[in-house]
Write a protein that holds these residues in place. Structure first.
Motif, PDB file in Angstrom:
ATOM      1  N   THR A  77       0.853  -1.189   0.000  1.00 34.12           N
ATOM      2  CA  THR A  77       0.000   0.000   0.000  1.00 34.12           C
ATOM      3  C   THR A  77       0.889   1.241   0.000  1.00 34.12           C
ATOM      4  OG1 THR A  77      -0.069   0.119   2.410  1.00 34.12           O
ATOM      5  CG2 THR A  77      -1.768  -1.222   1.319  1.00 34.12           C
ATOM      6  N   PRO A  78       0.396   2.356  -0.531  1.00 31.37           N
ATOM      7  CA  PRO A  78       1.177   3.594  -0.493  1.00 31.37           C
ATOM      8  C   PRO A  78       1.552   3.999   0.941  1.00 31.37           C
ATOM      9  CG  PRO A  78      -0.665   3.831  -2.003  1.00 31.37           C
ATOM     10  CD  PRO A  78      -0.833   2.509  -1.315  1.00 31.37           C
ATOM     11  N   GLN A  79       0.661   3.724   1.893  1.00 34.28           N
ATOM     12  CA  GLN A  79       0.942   4.050   3.292  1.00 34.28           C
ATOM     13  C   GLN A  79       2.122   3.233   3.820  1.00 34.28           C
ATOM     14  OE1 GLN A  79      -0.104   6.398   5.305  1.00 34.28           O
ATOM     15  NE2 GLN A  79       1.107   5.603   7.009  1.00 34.28           N
ATOM     16  N   LEU A  80       2.155   1.938   3.513  1.00 38.94           N
ATOM     17  CA  LEU A  80       3.254   1.084   3.963  1.00 38.94           C
ATOM     18  C   LEU A  80       4.563   1.486   3.297  1.00 38.94           C
ATOM     19  CD1 LEU A  80       4.105  -1.285   5.732  1.00 38.94           C
ATOM     20  CD2 LEU A  80       3.508  -2.811   3.849  1.00 38.94           C
ATOM     21  N   GLU A  81       4.511   1.802   2.002  1.00 38.28           N
ATOM     22  CA  GLU A  81       5.716   2.289   1.305  1.00 38.28           C
ATOM     23  C   GLU A  81       6.259   3.539   1.982  1.00 38.28           C
ATOM     24  OE1 GLU A  81       5.338   3.025  -2.889  1.00 38.28           O
ATOM     25  OE2 GLU A  81       5.034   0.903  -3.347  1.00 38.28           O
ATOM     26  N   LYS A  82       5.366   4.474   2.289  1.00 35.63           N
ATOM     27  CA  LYS A  82       5.771   5.731   2.923  1.00 35.63           C
ATOM     28  C   LYS A  82       6.385   5.461   4.291  1.00 35.63           C
ATOM     29  CE  LYS A  82       4.032  10.219   4.319  1.00 35.63           C
ATOM     30  NZ  LYS A  82       3.097  10.748   5.241  1.00 35.63           N
ATOM     31  N   GLU A  83       5.755   4.609   5.070  1.00 39.44           N
ATOM     32  CA  GLU A  83       6.248   4.266   6.404  1.00 39.44           C
ATOM     33  C   GLU A  83       7.633   3.613   6.327  1.00 39.44           C
ATOM     34  OE1 GLU A  83       4.938   0.910   9.541  1.00 39.44           O
ATOM     35  OE2 GLU A  83       3.310   2.242   8.908  1.00 39.44           O
ATOM     36  N   PHE A  84       7.787   2.664   5.396  1.00 41.25           N
ATOM     37  CA  PHE A  84       9.069   1.982   5.215  1.00 41.25           C
ATOM     38  C   PHE A  84      10.152   2.970   4.789  1.00 41.25           C
ATOM     39  CE2 PHE A  84      12.085  -0.048   2.293  1.00 41.25           C
ATOM     40  CZ  PHE A  84      12.665  -0.991   3.137  1.00 41.25           C
ATOM     41  N   ASN A  85       9.853   3.805   3.795  1.00 42.60           N
ATOM     42  CA  ASN A  85      10.833   4.782   3.304  1.00 42.60           C
ATOM     43  C   ASN A  85      11.243   5.768   4.397  1.00 42.60           C
ATOM     44  OD1 ASN A  85      10.978   3.637   0.733  1.00 42.60           O
ATOM     45  ND2 ASN A  85       9.287   4.875  -0.017  1.00 42.60           N
ATOM     46  N   GLU A  86      10.288   6.186   5.217  1.00 47.19           N
ATOM     47  CA  GLU A  86      10.609   7.093   6.326  1.00 47.19           C
ATOM     48  C   GLU A  86      11.503   6.400   7.353  1.00 47.19           C
ATOM     49  OE1 GLU A  86       6.818   8.425   7.787  1.00 47.19           O
ATOM     50  OE2 GLU A  86       6.562   9.876   6.132  1.00 47.19           O
ATOM     51  N   PHE A  87      11.221   5.139   7.637  1.00 45.91           N
ATOM     52  CA  PHE A  87      12.053   4.380   8.568  1.00 45.91           C
ATOM     53  C   PHE A  87      13.491   4.298   8.055  1.00 45.91           C
ATOM     54  CE2 PHE A  87      14.026   0.260   9.481  1.00 45.91           C
ATOM     55  CZ  PHE A  87      14.131   0.327  10.864  1.00 45.91           C
ATOM     56  N   CYS A  88      13.639   3.917   6.776  1.00 38.61           N
ATOM     57  CA  CYS A  88      14.981   3.779   6.196  1.00 38.61           C
ATOM     58  C   CYS A  88      15.706   5.123   6.186  1.00 38.61           C
ATOM     59  CB  CYS A  88      14.895   3.206   4.788  1.00 38.61           C
ATOM     60  SG  CYS A  88      14.353   1.486   4.757  1.00 38.61           S
ATOM     61  N   GLN A  89      15.022   6.166   5.807  1.00 37.71           N
ATOM     62  CA  GLN A  89      15.642   7.501   5.780  1.00 37.71           C
ATOM     63  C   GLN A  89      16.083   7.921   7.178  1.00 37.71           C
ATOM     64  OE1 GLN A  89      16.318   8.768   2.775  1.00 37.71           O
ATOM     65  NE2 GLN A  89      17.632  10.142   3.933  1.00 37.71           N
ATOM     66  N   SER A  90      15.250   7.637   8.172  1.00 38.71           N
ATOM     67  CA  SER A  90      15.620   8.001   9.549  1.00 38.71           C
ATOM     68  C   SER A  90      16.841   7.213  10.027  1.00 38.71           C
ATOM     69  CB  SER A  90      14.446   7.808  10.506  1.00 38.71           C
ATOM     70  OG  SER A  90      14.163   6.434  10.684  1.00 38.71           O
ATOM     71  N   MET A  91      16.965   5.947   9.628  1.00 42.21           N
ATOM     72  CA  MET A  91      18.129   5.133  10.009  1.00 42.21           C
ATOM     73  C   MET A  91      19.392   5.655   9.335  1.00 42.21           C
ATOM     74  SD  MET A  91      17.229   2.855  12.181  1.00 42.21           S
ATOM     75  CE  MET A  91      16.120   4.071  12.835  1.00 42.21           C
ATOM     76  N   ILE A  92      19.289   6.015   8.056  1.00 38.34           N
ATOM     77  CA  ILE A  92      20.448   6.552   7.335  1.00 38.34           C
ATOM     78  C   ILE A  92      20.845   7.897   7.912  1.00 38.34           C
ATOM     79  CG2 ILE A  92      21.220   7.425   5.099  1.00 38.34           C
ATOM     80  CD1 ILE A  92      19.511   5.160   3.824  1.00 38.34           C
ATOM     81  N   THR A  93      19.869   8.756   8.184  1.00 34.69           N
ATOM     82  CA  THR A  93      20.136  10.067   8.762  1.00 34.69           C
ATOM     83  C   THR A  93      20.732   9.938  10.163  1.00 34.69           C
ATOM     84  OG1 THR A  93      18.297  10.982   7.516  1.00 34.69           O
ATOM     85  CG2 THR A  93      19.129  12.301   9.336  1.00 34.69           C
ATOM     86  N   ALA A  94      20.171   9.057  10.987  1.00 34.35           N
ATOM     87  CA  ALA A  94      20.674   8.865  12.357  1.00 34.35           C
ATOM     88  C   ALA A  94      22.093   8.340  12.338  1.00 34.35           C
ATOM     89  CB  ALA A  94      19.759   7.911  13.113  1.00 34.35           C
ATOM     90  N   ASP A  95      22.398   7.463  11.387  1.00 39.08           N
ATOM     91  CA  ASP A  95      23.749   6.916  11.306  1.00 39.08           C
ATOM     92  C   ASP A  95      24.742   7.950  10.801  1.00 39.08           C
ATOM     93  OD1 ASP A  95      24.845   4.237  11.906  1.00 39.08           O
ATOM     94  OD2 ASP A  95      25.759   4.543   9.922  1.00 39.08           O
ATOM     95  N   THR A  96      24.282   8.877   9.950  1.00 31.54           N
ATOM     96  CA  THR A  96      25.138   9.927   9.427  1.00 31.54           C
ATOM     97  C   THR A  96      25.502  10.915  10.543  1.00 31.54           C
ATOM     98  OG1 THR A  96      24.037   9.723   7.296  1.00 31.54           O
ATOM     99  CG2 THR A  96      25.356  11.678   7.626  1.00 31.54           C
ATOM    100  N   ILE A  97      24.576  11.173  11.453  1.00 28.38           N
ATOM    101  CA  ILE A  97      24.797  12.131  12.551  1.00 28.38           C
ATOM    102  C   ILE A  97      25.819  11.590  13.535  1.00 28.38           C
ATOM    103  CG2 ILE A  97      23.665  13.268  14.509  1.00 28.38           C
ATOM    104  CD1 ILE A  97      21.159  13.434  12.787  1.00 28.38           C
ATOM    105  N   LYS A  98      25.855  10.260  13.752  1.00 29.07           N
ATOM    106  CA  LYS A  98      26.774   9.667  14.733  1.00 29.07           C
ATOM    107  C   LYS A  98      28.212  10.001  14.482  1.00 29.07           C
ATOM    108  CE  LYS A  98      23.946   5.737  15.927  1.00 29.07           C
ATOM    109  NZ  LYS A  98      23.802   4.311  15.879  1.00 29.07           N
TER     110      LYS A  98
END
Length: 190
Positions: A169-190
């Motif tokens: 579903t578009p909602q699940l895609e959005k949720e997954f993409n946000e999760f991945c982006q947050s993990m990449i962003t959080a790892d970049t900040i470390k």
């Protein structure tokens, strides 16, 4: 040890197993020929055992074919193990090692046909392959799931795109993409 729980598991589209199945069938038919040749050789000490094993092998081929006809994944590994057993009993000294090839083929067939999955959690991305591949989030520059296509962009300029097994579903895609982006962003900040 408890099994690890992942936040997301993406099941990739199944591959075509025609080559693997054809190799398995050829190996089984070769074993049938060898077993029948030994059983039908005049003056041999062969018992009913080779005929029994041939019957088991052919029965497993028919069973697997019926399973595949119903749209399921068919495994020839039990038939390969029957063949390995028969060849171990039948073959003479310098050729006994051939049964090991059948055992290895039986074990590897399950791994080859195992559903391909990519699991995501807060610490890593895991490819369910043999052997398993583990990637840390700091190795990725982007991960996107869109229109049935999963894209992983690695920092070493490696790009991986895989078709997923089912519609999301578009909602699940959005949720997954946000999760991945947050993990990449959080790892970049470390």
């Amino acid at each position: 040890m408890a099994a690890k729980t992942f936040d997301y598991i993406v099941v990739l589209k199944q591959r075509n197993f025609k080559l693997v199945d054809n190799i398995s069938i050829m190996m089984l038919l070769l074993a049938v020929i060898v077993l029948l040749e030994d059983a039908l050789t005049p003056f041999s000490n062969a018992s009913i055992m080779p005929f029994t094993i041939v019957t088991l092998i052919l029965g497993w081929i028919i069973f697997t074919y019926a399973k595949k006809s119903n749209g399921k994944v068919g495994y020839y590994r039990i038939g390969l193990l029957f063949a390995a057993w028969g060849l171990f009993i039948t073959l003479k000294s310098p050729y006994v090692w051939i049964f090991a090839v059948y055992v290895i083929a039986a074990v590897m067939e399950k791994q080859v046909k195992f559903p391909r999955e990519i699991a995501f959690d807060e610490t890593e991305v895991v490819f369910n392959t043999f052997p398993r591949k583990h990637y840390q989030w700091n190795e990725l520059s982007n991960v996107v799931l869109k229109d049935g296509l999963l894209t992983l962009d690695f920092k070493n300029n490696k790009l991986l795109q895989k078709e997923i097994d089912s519609q999301t579903t578009p909602q699940l895609e959005k949720e997954f993409n946000e999760f991945c982006q947050s993990m990449i962003t959080a790892d970049t900040i470390k």
